[in-house]
Design an enzyme around this catalytic site. Structure first.
Site, mmCIF file in Angstrom:
data_model
loop_
_atom_site.group_PDB
_atom_site.id
_atom_site.type_symbol
_atom_site.label_atom_id
_atom_site.label_comp_id
_atom_site.label_asym_id
_atom_site.label_seq_id
_atom_site.Cartn_x
_atom_site.Cartn_y
_atom_site.Cartn_z
ATOM 1 C CG HIS A 196 -1.950 1.065 1.171
ATOM 2 N ND1 HIS A 196 -1.687 2.365 1.535
ATOM 3 C CD2 HIS A 196 -3.237 1.038 0.752
ATOM 4 C CE1 HIS A 196 -2.774 3.087 1.356
ATOM 5 N NE2 HIS A 196 -3.728 2.309 0.885
ATOM 6 C CD GLU A 228 -5.658 1.257 -2.794
ATOM 7 O OE1 GLU A 228 -6.836 1.376 -2.442
ATOM 8 O OE2 GLU A 228 -4.725 1.113 -2.009
HETATM 9 P P1 13P Z 1 -9.710 5.993 0.775
HETATM 10 O O1 13P Z 1 -10.869 5.231 0.225
HETATM 11 O O2 13P Z 1 -9.941 6.488 2.166
HETATM 12 O O3 13P Z 1 -9.241 7.075 -0.162
HETATM 13 O O4 13P Z 1 -8.509 4.967 0.928
HETATM 14 C C1 13P Z 1 -8.273 4.046 -0.090
HETATM 15 C C2 13P Z 1 -7.268 3.070 0.370
HETATM 16 O O5 13P Z 1 -6.139 3.402 0.668
HETATM 17 C C3 13P Z 1 -7.701 1.671 0.489
HETATM 18 O O6 13P Z 1 -6.627 0.904 0.875
#
Ligand code: 13P
Length: 258
Positions: free
Chosen positions: A99, A171
């Protein structure tokens, strides 16, 4: 494993929730156990709450449990770490790896990510490999190469046939968390199309500022098998609202229409 036919909806609680709060969330999932038809749901508590959530969820409630991180070594002198086997023993069936918050704050690199992906598969866990470009890379138009490179390096220690055990979460760093910006579907579409075309992963999820207003549109982006949600899913009613949106999207013809 072939390409996904279920729609995935998952949440990481990040560094949030006491045991009491985690159990209350689990109880909400049990009460809504009929809502998961066609949806592959998962929750990723902090390490401290994995076993409590596992114990609270009867096996007929189809919600998987994950861990937010685990070390690549099977055991040993790594103070403060937990192994893949330990999170599996606590009840996790998947493990988040790489992450952006771990890459930024805890020195996670493509090399440690690759070691962890390999260790997760060896432990029988589903690696949830998180990738995404920072804002500067996107401003320069480099997101496809950046993300493809992160995935290639993250998968580099796996035998080819094990790539199908990995779930990829795209992400973008600029979309995640407080101060993150909601993406337009068109902004993520090129990367979401590239990932399943280049990598034979089990599924490709989108994450970053997902909420119940944008979820259906983001699920409609070709190549998207599901959503990985932070803030907007930390309340169990909100998580279940996203599960229902995913179930409706599936019944409307997704995700077989890739
Ligand atoms: P948010 O949905 O709070 O932007 O975070 C996404 C995330 O990092 C999921 O791991």
């Amino acid at each position: 494993m072939g390409r996904a036919r279920m729609t995935w909806i998952g949440t990481s609680w990040k560094m949030n929730k006491t045991l009491a709060e985690a159990r209350a969330f689990a109880d909400g999932l049990v009460a809504a156990r009929g809502a998961f038809d066609g949806v592959r749901a998962f929750v990723i508590p902090a390490h401290t709450a994995i076993a409590a959530v596992r114990e609270r969820l009867p096996s007929h409630v189809p919600v998987e449990i994950g861990a937010q991180n685990a070390h690549w070594a099977p055991a040993g002198a790594y103070t403060g770490e937990v192994s893949m086997g330990m999170v599996a023993d606590a009840g996790a069936t998947l493990v988040e790896i790489g992450h952006s918050e771990r890459r930024e704050h805890f020195g996670e690199t493509d090399e440690t990510v690759a070691l962890k992906v390999e260790a997760a598969v060896a432990a029988g866990l589903t690696p949830l490999l998180c990738v995404g470009e920072p804002a500067g890379v996107r401003a320069a138009g480099g997101e496809i190469d950046w993300v493809a490179g992160q995935v290639s390096r993250g998968l580099s220690r796996l035998a080819g046939h094990d790539v199908g055990r990995v779930v990829i979460a795209y992400e973008p760093v600029w979309a995640i968390g407080e101060g993150g910006r909601e993406p337009l579907p068109d902004e993520i579409a090129p990367v979401m199309g590239m990932l399943p075309a280049r990598f034979a992963a089990a599924a490709v999820l989108y994450g970053g500022s997902v909420n119940r207003r944008n979820a259906a549109a983001l699920l409609g982006v070709p190549g998207t098998d599901g959503l990985f949600v932070g803030r907007a899913a930390w309340d169990v009613a909100e998580f279940l609202a996203l599960v229902r949106i995913a179930a409706r999207a599936r019944h409307a013809g997704r995700p077989d229409a890739r």
